[in-house]
Design a protein around this motif. Structure first.
Motif, PDB file in Angstrom:
ATOM      1  N   LYS A 194       0.823  -1.212   0.000  1.00 24.73           N
ATOM      2  CA  LYS A 194       0.000   0.000   0.000  1.00 24.73           C
ATOM      3  C   LYS A 194       0.853   1.256   0.000  1.00 24.73           C
ATOM      4  N   ASN A 202      -8.124  -2.026  -2.612  1.00 26.21           N
ATOM      5  CA  ASN A 202      -9.079  -2.728  -3.481  1.00 26.21           C
ATOM      6  C   ASN A 202      -8.355  -3.565  -4.531  1.00 26.21           C
ATOM      7  N   ARG A 203      -7.209  -3.097  -5.012  1.00 26.79           N
ATOM      8  CA  ARG A 203      -6.436  -3.886  -5.979  1.00 26.79           C
ATOM      9  C   ARG A 203      -5.754  -5.058  -5.271  1.00 26.79           C
ATOM     10  N   GLN A 204      -5.321  -4.837  -4.059  1.00 26.28           N
ATOM     11  CA  GLN A 204      -4.748  -5.958  -3.301  1.00 26.28           C
ATOM     12  C   GLN A 204      -5.815  -7.029  -3.062  1.00 26.28           C
ATOM     13  N   SER A 205      -7.033  -6.602  -2.754  1.00 27.98           N
ATOM     14  CA  SER A 205      -8.116  -7.565  -2.548  1.00 27.98           C
ATOM     15  C   SER A 205      -8.359  -8.388  -3.812  1.00 27.98           C
ATOM     16  N   ASP A 206      -8.327  -7.731  -4.973  1.00 29.99           N
ATOM     17  CA  ASP A 206      -8.501  -8.451  -6.244  1.00 29.99           C
ATOM     18  C   ASP A 206      -7.361  -9.442  -6.469  1.00 29.99           C
ATOM     19  N   ASP A 216     -11.750  -9.151   1.606  1.00 33.81           N
ATOM     20  CA  ASP A 216     -12.353  -7.956   1.012  1.00 33.81           C
ATOM     21  C   ASP A 216     -11.633  -6.701   1.489  1.00 33.81           C
ATOM     22  N   THR A 217     -11.940  -5.599   0.837  1.00 33.90           N
ATOM     23  CA  THR A 217     -11.257  -4.336   1.132  1.00 33.90           C
ATOM     24  C   THR A 217     -11.479  -3.899   2.573  1.00 33.90           C
ATOM     25  N   SER A 218     -12.677  -4.140   3.099  1.00 46.47           N
ATOM     26  CA  SER A 218     -12.967  -3.737   4.477  1.00 46.47           C
ATOM     27  C   SER A 218     -12.072  -4.471   5.467  1.00 46.47           C
ATOM     28  N   TRP A 457      -2.440   6.228  -5.911  1.00 47.05           N
ATOM     29  CA  TRP A 457      -3.558   6.183  -4.982  1.00 47.05           C
ATOM     30  C   TRP A 457      -4.437   7.423  -5.020  1.00 47.05           C
TER      31      TRP A 457
END
Length: 488
Positions: A194, A202-206, A216-218, A457
């Motif tokens: 990050k 969100n890209r890390q979650s993907d 998930d992002t949360s 970002w």
């Protein structure tokens, strides 16, 4: 007769194909030579920009450097695609000349996996069976092992006492976050991706989802927040270490912050302790702070209770630190010769103005004298400066004053020189204290990653997000200044 005619036609066709192939080869060779010349030229420009620390402004120079590196990447990729070594015809590929272009050996500390191809059982020339090993040829290929995930089960066995019937169990180990669902290696990777690689959550979650891990992002955001709280004591120690120095580098940069559907501009400030230029043994460190704007009250608040030397640009927000009566004592301000040189360098580079070129030459002579004493004790630096640099600085200021008197104050060269002439004390202070550096490059280098991250970002998300970013950058950049892997 027909056979002779057919043979002549076949020969003519073969000659035509040969001439066409020769023409294509000549054109390909010409393109390769042209591409090689362009690649060499771009590499020279990039190397010169990286070495010239006192040239164009840091962000403008970084954008230009990024553009040149992208152009170099495209040229080298095209050249590799068109080379004979990658031709579709295997016969052409087999006869292609080998071009290693200074290929470096692979790191010796990497593990090696030896894969021996099956040896022949008989001689392919005579069919003989009596073969003896003469030697071997080894080709090393770099390969990557996809990252693997595992679940660590920490088992705490329970025991009951047969005498008193009490139950005992080993205490739970320390976890970076509550309940320990994420291990330290995973958390370090998320934080570095990050804030160091500028990869949003969100890209890390993907990316995790593509590898079969549902995060998930949360969830990732919860972990980042928990890590920020856990690492707060380390940030406090960095602050104490930085403010224990008698000399600091200070700078700031913009950071976009999302606020009620629009983006406003916040600031990230950094304060760098680096004692290595004057032979100090204390480890370098950088302390970041976030603010909503660039008001002068922020550096006053950040450096409350501290006194010493601050090296910075000519931003007026630092002036309140130098006022008489400040407690515990006024801060001593030292200028950055690299900032002053840039205005003159731009004019010299763009307009080829003789006066600007002469000013840059004189300033470069001072820089050259400084390089010789970099890393030596402050008393030695001071003695050399008094002997060699002081006369050059005095001559430079006298020459600038005389030059400015003979031209309009609106002349760009006079305006660039006035950056020095309006602040003679700031720019000559290094002649009286061996700890002071000639430039503020240490602070600019610490901000370089943030300038790159803005493209990825886009915004910090909120003021709290800016504060988290400042805390994480303090840890990551300090680790890198000490040649420590931030993930370690």
């Amino acid at each position: 007769m027909d056979d002779i005619t057919a043979l002549r036609a076949a020969l003519a066709a073969a000659e035509t194909r040969a001439r066409a192939a020769e023409t294509r080869a000549t054109d390909a060779e010409a393109r390769a030579v042209s591409a090689e010349a362009q690649i060499t030229h771009l590499k020279h420009l990039i190397a010169r920009m990286r070495q010239d620390r006192f040239g164009t402004s840091s962000e403008r120079g970084r954008r230009l450097l990024d553009q040149l590196e992208l152009e170099l990447e495209e040229l080298e990729t095209t050249q590799a695609e068109d080379t004979f070594e990658n031709a579709a015809d295997l016969a052409v590929r087999a006869t292609a000349p080998r071009n290693n272009r200074g290929r470096q050996p692979l790191p010796a500390d990497l593990p090696r996996e030896r894969m021996v191809l099956p040896a022949p059982t008989q001689c392919p020339c005579c069919g003989g069976m009596r073969l003896s090993k003469l030697g071997e040829s080894i080709t090393e290929t770099l390969e990557v092992i996809p990252r693997q995930f595992k679940v660590i089960q920490t088992v705490r066995e329970k025991f009951t006492c047969r005498d008193c019937e009490s139950i005992t169990q080993p205490p739970a180990p320390f976890y970076p976050i509550s309940r320990g669902r994420a291990g330290p290696e995973l958390l370090a990777g998320i934080l570095c991706d990050k804030y160091l690689q500028h990869l949003p959550l969100n890209r890390q979650s993907d990316a995790f989802a593509r590898e079969g891990i549902d995060l998930d992002t949360s969830t990732l955001a919860d972990w980042v927040g928990a890590c920020t709280a856990t690492l707060a004591p380390l940030n406090a120690l960095i602050r104490v270490h930085v403010l224990a120095a008698g000399r600091l580098h200070a700078d700031d940069t913009t950071v976009p912050v999302l606020a009620k559907g629009r983006t406003r501009t916040g600031r990230l400030w950094n304060y760098v302790r680096d004692d290595h230029p004057f032979g100090g043994t204390a480890p370098p460190a950088v302390w970041f702070r976030y603010s909503r704007d660039r008001k002068g009250e922020h550096p006053v608040d950040h450096l409350s209770g501290w006194t010493g030397i601050v090296q910075s640009d000519a931003y007026a927000g630092y002036n309140a630190l130098t006022k008489p009566g400040r407690q515990p004592a006024p801060v001593v301000s030292a200028g950055c010769w690299a900032h002053g040189r840039r205005g003159l360098f731009k004019i010299a580079e763009k307009d080829k103005a003789p006066l600007a070129i002469e000013a840059v030459r004189r300033i470069d002579a001072i820089f050259e004298a400084e390089r010789v004493i970099n890393g030596t004790p402050d008393q030695h630096r001071l003695a050399v400066r008094q002997e060699s640099s002081a006369p050059m600085v005095e001559d430079l200021f006298m020459w600038m004053r005389d030059t400015c008197q003979r031209m309009s104050s609106k002349n760009p060269i006079a305006q660039a020189m006035s950056y020095f002439l309006r602040r003679p004390d700031m720019f000559t202070r290094f002649l009286h204290d061996g700890r002071i550096c000639l430039t503020n490059n240490a602070a600019e280098r610490a901000l370089r990653g943030i300038a790159l991250g803005r493209k990825a970002w886009l915004f910090a998300g909120s003021d709290r997000g800016g504060e988290r970013a400042a805390a994480m950058y303090s840890l990551i950049v300090t680790a890198r200044l000490n040649l420590v892997d931030p993930k370690a």
